[in-house]
Design a protein around this motif. Structure first.
Motif, PDB file in Angstrom:
ATOM      1  N   ILE A  65       0.840  -1.201   0.000  1.00 43.00           N
ATOM      2  CA  ILE A  65       0.000   0.000   0.000  1.00 43.00           C
ATOM      3  C   ILE A  65       0.874   1.250   0.000  1.00 43.00           C
ATOM      4  CG2 ILE A  65      -1.642   1.329   1.389  1.00 43.00           C
ATOM      5  CD1 ILE A  65      -2.828  -1.492   2.215  1.00 43.00           C
ATOM      6  N   ALA A  66       1.907   1.269   0.840  1.00 45.99           N
ATOM      7  CA  ALA A  66       2.809   2.427   0.888  1.00 45.99           C
ATOM      8  C   ALA A  66       3.509   2.629  -0.455  1.00 45.99           C
ATOM      9  CB  ALA A  66       3.831   2.257   2.016  1.00 45.99           C
ATOM     10  N   ALA A  67       3.986   1.549  -1.047  1.00 43.69           N
ATOM     11  CA  ALA A  67       4.688   1.655  -2.333  1.00 43.69           C
ATOM     12  C   ALA A  67       3.749   2.101  -3.448  1.00 43.69           C
ATOM     13  CB  ALA A  67       5.339   0.320  -2.693  1.00 43.69           C
ATOM     14  N   ALA A  68       2.513   1.640  -3.421  1.00 43.99           N
ATOM     15  CA  ALA A  68       1.547   2.031  -4.453  1.00 43.99           C
ATOM     16  C   ALA A  68       1.242   3.528  -4.388  1.00 43.99           C
ATOM     17  CB  ALA A  68       0.264   1.216  -4.313  1.00 43.99           C
ATOM     18  N   LYS A  69       1.274   4.091  -3.196  1.00 41.49           N
ATOM     19  CA  LYS A  69       0.982   5.520  -3.013  1.00 41.49           C
ATOM     20  C   LYS A  69       2.199   6.405  -3.281  1.00 41.49           C
ATOM     21  CE  LYS A  69      -2.555   4.856   0.544  1.00 41.49           C
ATOM     22  NZ  LYS A  69      -2.877   5.054   1.983  1.00 41.49           N
ATOM     23  N   ALA A  70       3.394   5.838  -3.191  1.00 44.18           N
ATOM     24  CA  ALA A  70       4.628   6.625  -3.310  1.00 44.18           C
ATOM     25  C   ALA A  70       4.851   7.100  -4.745  1.00 44.18           C
ATOM     26  CB  ALA A  70       5.822   5.803  -2.842  1.00 44.18           C
ATOM     27  N   LEU A  71       5.461   8.254  -4.854  1.00 45.48           N
ATOM     28  CA  LEU A  71       5.808   8.824  -6.158  1.00 45.48           C
ATOM     29  C   LEU A  71       7.320   8.889  -6.307  1.00 45.48           C
ATOM     30  CD1 LEU A  71       3.261  11.784  -6.218  1.00 45.48           C
ATOM     31  CD2 LEU A  71       3.068   9.579  -7.396  1.00 45.48           C
ATOM     32  N   PRO A  72       7.804   8.727  -7.520  1.00 45.30           N
ATOM     33  CA  PRO A  72       9.252   8.845  -7.745  1.00 45.30           C
ATOM     34  C   PRO A  72       9.732  10.238  -7.345  1.00 45.30           C
ATOM     35  CG  PRO A  72       8.128   8.090  -9.739  1.00 45.30           C
ATOM     36  CD  PRO A  72       7.073   8.468  -8.760  1.00 45.30           C
ATOM     37  N   VAL A  95      12.304  -3.094  -3.366  1.00 43.57           N
ATOM     38  CA  VAL A  95      11.201  -3.931  -3.842  1.00 43.57           C
ATOM     39  C   VAL A  95      10.054  -3.088  -4.392  1.00 43.57           C
ATOM     40  CG1 VAL A  95      11.759  -5.920  -2.387  1.00 43.57           C
ATOM     41  CG2 VAL A  95      10.262  -4.124  -1.487  1.00 43.57           C
ATOM     42  N   ASP A  96      10.186  -1.767  -4.332  1.00 46.20           N
ATOM     43  CA  ASP A  96       9.154  -0.886  -4.893  1.00 46.20           C
ATOM     44  C   ASP A  96       9.371  -0.745  -6.402  1.00 46.20           C
ATOM     45  OD1 ASP A  96      10.896   1.493  -5.527  1.00 46.20           O
ATOM     46  OD2 ASP A  96      11.184   1.459  -3.354  1.00 46.20           O
ATOM     47  N   ASP A  97       8.447  -0.060  -7.050  1.00 44.25           N
ATOM     48  CA  ASP A  97       8.556   0.128  -8.505  1.00 44.25           C
ATOM     49  C   ASP A  97       8.763   1.599  -8.879  1.00 44.25           C
ATOM     50  OD1 ASP A  97       6.016   1.035  -7.833  1.00 44.25           O
ATOM     51  OD2 ASP A  97       5.009   0.019  -9.496  1.00 44.25           O
ATOM     52  N   LEU A  98       9.417   2.354  -8.004  1.00 42.01           N
ATOM     53  CA  LEU A  98       9.585   3.780  -8.261  1.00 42.01           C
ATOM     54  C   LEU A  98      10.498   4.065  -9.450  1.00 42.01           C
ATOM     55  CD1 LEU A  98       9.659   5.165  -4.614  1.00 42.01           C
ATOM     56  CD2 LEU A  98       7.782   5.198  -6.270  1.00 42.01           C
ATOM     57  N   HIS A  99      11.488   3.220  -9.699  1.00 45.80           N
ATOM     58  CA  HIS A  99      12.317   3.412 -10.898  1.00 45.80           C
ATOM     59  C   HIS A  99      11.457   3.272 -12.156  1.00 45.80           C
ATOM     60  CE1 HIS A  99      16.235   3.807  -9.059  1.00 45.80           C
ATOM     61  NE2 HIS A  99      16.070   2.689  -8.365  1.00 45.80           N
ATOM     62  N   GLU A 100      10.604   2.267 -12.173  1.00 43.77           N
ATOM     63  CA  GLU A 100       9.730   2.059 -13.337  1.00 43.77           C
ATOM     64  C   GLU A 100       8.714   3.188 -13.462  1.00 43.77           C
ATOM     65  OE1 GLU A 100      11.158  -2.076 -12.144  1.00 43.77           O
ATOM     66  OE2 GLU A 100      10.517  -0.285 -11.081  1.00 43.77           O
ATOM     67  N   LYS A 101       8.154   3.626 -12.343  1.00 42.68           N
ATOM     68  CA  LYS A 101       7.199   4.750 -12.379  1.00 42.68           C
ATOM     69  C   LYS A 101       7.855   6.006 -12.943  1.00 42.68           C
ATOM     70  CE  LYS A 101       4.131   3.621  -8.477  1.00 42.68           C
ATOM     71  NZ  LYS A 101       3.768   4.046  -7.097  1.00 42.68           N
ATOM     72  N   ALA A 102       9.146   6.178 -12.679  1.00 47.30           N
ATOM     73  CA  ALA A 102       9.874   7.349 -13.178  1.00 47.30           C
ATOM     74  C   ALA A 102      10.195   7.232 -14.666  1.00 47.30           C
ATOM     75  CB  ALA A 102      11.162   7.552 -12.392  1.00 47.30           C
ATOM     76  N   GLN A 113       9.896  -8.010  -6.083  1.00 55.04           N
ATOM     77  CA  GLN A 113       9.076  -6.827  -6.281  1.00 55.04           C
ATOM     78  C   GLN A 113       7.766  -6.959  -5.502  1.00 55.04           C
ATOM     79  OE1 GLN A 113       9.741  -7.316 -10.769  1.00 55.04           O
ATOM     80  NE2 GLN A 113       9.152  -5.174 -10.548  1.00 55.04           N
ATOM     81  N   LEU A 114       7.398  -5.882  -4.831  1.00 58.61           N
ATOM     82  CA  LEU A 114       6.149  -5.886  -4.075  1.00 58.61           C
ATOM     83  C   LEU A 114       4.924  -6.024  -4.975  1.00 58.61           C
ATOM     84  CD1 LEU A 114       6.760  -3.093  -1.430  1.00 58.61           C
ATOM     85  CD2 LEU A 114       6.402  -5.522  -0.979  1.00 58.61           C
ATOM     86  N   ASN A 115       5.041  -5.581  -6.204  1.00 61.33           N
ATOM     87  CA  ASN A 115       3.878  -5.614  -7.089  1.00 61.33           C
ATOM     88  C   ASN A 115       3.781  -6.907  -7.903  1.00 61.33           C
ATOM     89  OD1 ASN A 115       5.956  -5.147  -8.872  1.00 61.33           O
ATOM     90  ND2 ASN A 115       5.146  -3.239  -9.683  1.00 61.33           N
ATOM     91  N   ARG A 116       4.440  -7.945  -7.420  1.00 59.30           N
ATOM     92  CA  ARG A 116       4.361  -9.275  -8.032  1.00 59.30           C
ATOM     93  C   ARG A 116       4.140 -10.301  -6.933  1.00 59.30           C
ATOM     94  NH1 ARG A 116       4.206  -6.524 -11.899  1.00 59.30           N
ATOM     95  NH2 ARG A 116       5.716  -6.277 -13.556  1.00 59.30           N
TER      96      ARG A 116
END
Length: 140
Positions: A65-72, A95-102, A113-116
């Motif tokens: 939940i925290a990672a989903a809300k976080a922004l790069p 384990v977050d996806d902030l690099h991909e979000k960026a 990865q948290l999203n897997r």
């Protein structure tokens, strides 16, 4: 006709928790980090899951939940922008996806990865996860 191909120079970047801490995500090892409240053995092992799946799932659902809300942040964005000039590979412990979000396109996650979600029965089965789904223990 000969085509002149210009190859981009390669850059490999290693990142860890510090880069995502700037986006508001808790680290594991800082003085106020996640390991201050939990033992690695009670939440981050197969035995932990078998012994107390509710605790393990709750812990990781909170991280999801925290990672989903976080922004790069600016560092994630700067690394993604390097791809316009260089062939960039990011190797991260995060384990977050902030690099991909960026916008980074070549990211290797050393710790998963948290999203897997990966099947514990068949490791070739991997499900995508987003903020609409929370993991539950269906084995009970």
């Amino acid at each position: 006709m000969m085509v002149n191909v210009i190859k981009k120079r390669k850059i490999v970047v290693f990142t860890g928790a510090g880069i995502s801490a700037e986006s508001g995500l808790s680290t594991f090892r800082d003085s106020d980090g996640l390991w201050e409240n939990y033992s690695v053995h009670e939440i981050a092992t197969k035995d932990a899951f078998e012994h107390n799946p509710e605790l393990v799932l709750s812990f990781y659902n909170q991280r999801k939940i925290a990672a989903a809300k976080a922004l790069p942040n600016k560092a994630h964005i700067a690394l993604a922008e390097l791809e316009t000039v260089y062939d960039v590979i990011i190797i991260t412990q995060n384990v977050d996806d902030l690099h991909e979000k960026a916008g980074s396109s070549k990211v290797i996650h050393l710790h998963g990865q948290l999203n897997r979600a990966q099947s514990s029965i068949d490791s070739t089965i991997i499900y995508g996860w987003d903020k609409r789904f929370i993991l539950v223990n269906i084995a009970s």
